[in-house]
Scaffold this motif. Structure first.
Motif, PDB file in Angstrom:
ATOM      1  N   ARG A   7       1.406  -1.248   0.221  1.00  0.00           N
ATOM      2  CA  ARG A   7      -0.576   0.226  -0.211  1.00  0.00           C
ATOM      3  C   ARG A   7       0.914   1.803  -0.236  1.00  0.00           C
ATOM      4  NH1 ARG A   7      -5.395   1.937   1.327  1.00  0.00           N
ATOM      5  NH2 ARG A   7      -5.727   3.482   2.586  1.00  0.00           N
ATOM      6  N   ASP A   9       0.529   4.926   1.041  1.00  0.00           N
ATOM      7  CA  ASP A   9      -0.170   5.906   1.313  1.00  0.00           C
ATOM      8  C   ASP A   9       0.496   6.318   2.602  1.00  0.00           C
ATOM      9  OD1 ASP A   9      -2.329   6.367   4.348  1.00  0.00           O
ATOM     10  OD2 ASP A   9      -3.152   4.662   3.917  1.00  0.00           O
ATOM     11  N   LEU A  13       1.260   3.700   8.747  1.00  0.00           N
ATOM     12  CA  LEU A  13       0.713   3.165   9.282  1.00  0.00           C
ATOM     13  C   LEU A  13      -0.477   3.954   9.902  1.00  0.00           C
ATOM     14  CD1 LEU A  13      -0.029   0.056  10.705  1.00  0.00           C
ATOM     15  CD2 LEU A  13       1.684   0.626  12.164  1.00  0.00           C
ATOM     16  N   VAL A  17      -5.486   1.111   8.481  1.00  0.00           N
ATOM     17  CA  VAL A  17      -4.519   0.477   7.851  1.00  0.00           C
ATOM     18  C   VAL A  17      -4.360  -0.775   9.046  1.00  0.00           C
ATOM     19  CG1 VAL A  17      -2.415  -0.409   7.231  1.00  0.00           C
ATOM     20  CG2 VAL A  17      -3.325   1.971   6.416  1.00  0.00           C
ATOM     21  N   TRP A  21      -7.481  -3.199   7.035  1.00  0.00           N
ATOM     22  CA  TRP A  21      -6.529  -3.513   5.747  1.00  0.00           C
ATOM     23  C   TRP A  21      -6.030  -4.522   6.340  1.00  0.00           C
ATOM     24  CZ3 TRP A  21      -6.886  -2.331   0.696  1.00  0.00           C
ATOM     25  CH2 TRP A  21      -7.756  -1.622   0.098  1.00  0.00           C
ATOM     26  N   TYR A  80       2.745  -7.592   5.097  1.00  0.00           N
ATOM     27  CA  TYR A  80       2.491  -6.070   4.637  1.00  0.00           C
ATOM     28  C   TYR A  80       3.092  -4.854   4.493  1.00  0.00           C
ATOM     29  CZ  TYR A  80      -2.187  -3.913   3.154  1.00  0.00           C
ATOM     30  OH  TYR A  80      -3.103  -2.975   2.134  1.00  0.00           O
ATOM     31  N   LEU A  82       3.869  -1.199   3.261  1.00  0.00           N
ATOM     32  CA  LEU A  82       3.974   0.596   3.492  1.00  0.00           C
ATOM     33  C   LEU A  82       4.533   1.457   3.258  1.00  0.00           C
ATOM     34  CD1 LEU A  82       1.639   0.042   6.887  1.00  0.00           C
ATOM     35  CD2 LEU A  82       0.652  -0.105   4.794  1.00  0.00           C
ATOM     36  N   GLY A 105      -3.330   4.301  -1.360  1.00  0.00           N
ATOM     37  CA  GLY A 105      -4.505   5.013  -0.717  1.00  0.00           C
ATOM     38  C   GLY A 105      -4.545   6.152  -0.495  1.00  0.00           C
ATOM     39  N   THR A 145     -10.307   2.844   2.143  1.00  0.00           N
ATOM     40  CA  THR A 145     -10.439   1.585   3.441  1.00  0.00           C
ATOM     41  C   THR A 145     -11.274   0.015   2.040  1.00  0.00           C
ATOM     42  OG1 THR A 145     -13.073   1.819   2.724  1.00  0.00           O
ATOM     43  CG2 THR A 145     -12.218   3.100   3.879  1.00  0.00           C
ATOM     44  N   THR A 146     -11.248  -0.291   2.288  1.00  0.00           N
ATOM     45  CA  THR A 146     -11.580  -2.013   2.019  1.00  0.00           C
ATOM     46  C   THR A 146     -12.940  -2.629   1.649  1.00  0.00           C
ATOM     47  OG1 THR A 146     -12.067  -3.125   4.732  1.00  0.00           O
ATOM     48  CG2 THR A 146      -9.724  -3.376   3.379  1.00  0.00           C
TER      49      THR A 146
END
Length: 161
Positions: A7, A9, A13, A17, A21, A80, A82, A105, A145-146
């Protein structure tokens, strides 16, 4: 190692997230790759407060990330990742890492940027980076968002041209 999420963004974090996510990805580690945060003890500690429950967090600079991936440090983990920019994801792909999907994001609005959504913008200088990522079989979409409908970034880029 499996990259279960990637992601871009600007806030790295943060709540959305950490609460949606990452848990939905079943990650065992969140990796924030950002030179500024990694080299600032106060920012680093503040960001660690947002750690999702039961998930390890690494906040490292780009050089360390590339070295760690090259040395297979995370081979037994579900990671994951970021970052604030797409460049690190392209570099990881060049190292042989597989990234199935890259999520764009929230970003900062830049001068002359291409609006992908109300929260996501791409610098014209980054378009080629995104194309190179895509050419390596990585789907690239924007969603904050998811639950958001995922937007194909290239359809928006084409609209702007």
């Amino acid at each position: 190692m499996i990259i279960v999420g990637a992601r871009i963004d600007n806030r790295l974090l943060h709540g959305i997230v950490a609460t949606t996510w990452v848990p939905e990805s079943n990650a065992t580690r969140v990796m924030v790759i950002d030179d500024d945060v990694a080299n600032n003890a106060n920012l680093k500690e503040a960001m660690k407060l947002g750690r999702p429950s039961g998930v390890a967090v690494s906040i490292i600079n780009k050089e360390t990330a590339l070295k760690n991936f090259s040395n297979h440090k995370y081979d037994r983990q579900r990671v994951y990742i970021l970052s604030k920019t797409p460049q690190i994801f392209l570099e990881l792909i060049k190292l042989g890492e597989k990234i199935n999907k890259l999520i764009l994001g929230g970003t900062i609005t830049y001068p002359n940027s291409i609006k992908i959504s109300n929260r996501a913008y791409i610098k014209p200088t980054e378009i080629e980076i995104y194309k190179n990522i895509y050419r390596n079989n990585t789907e690239i979409v924007s969603a904050y968002t998811t639950n958001d409908k995922q937007i194909d970034i290239f359809s928006k880029i084409d609209e702007e041209r």
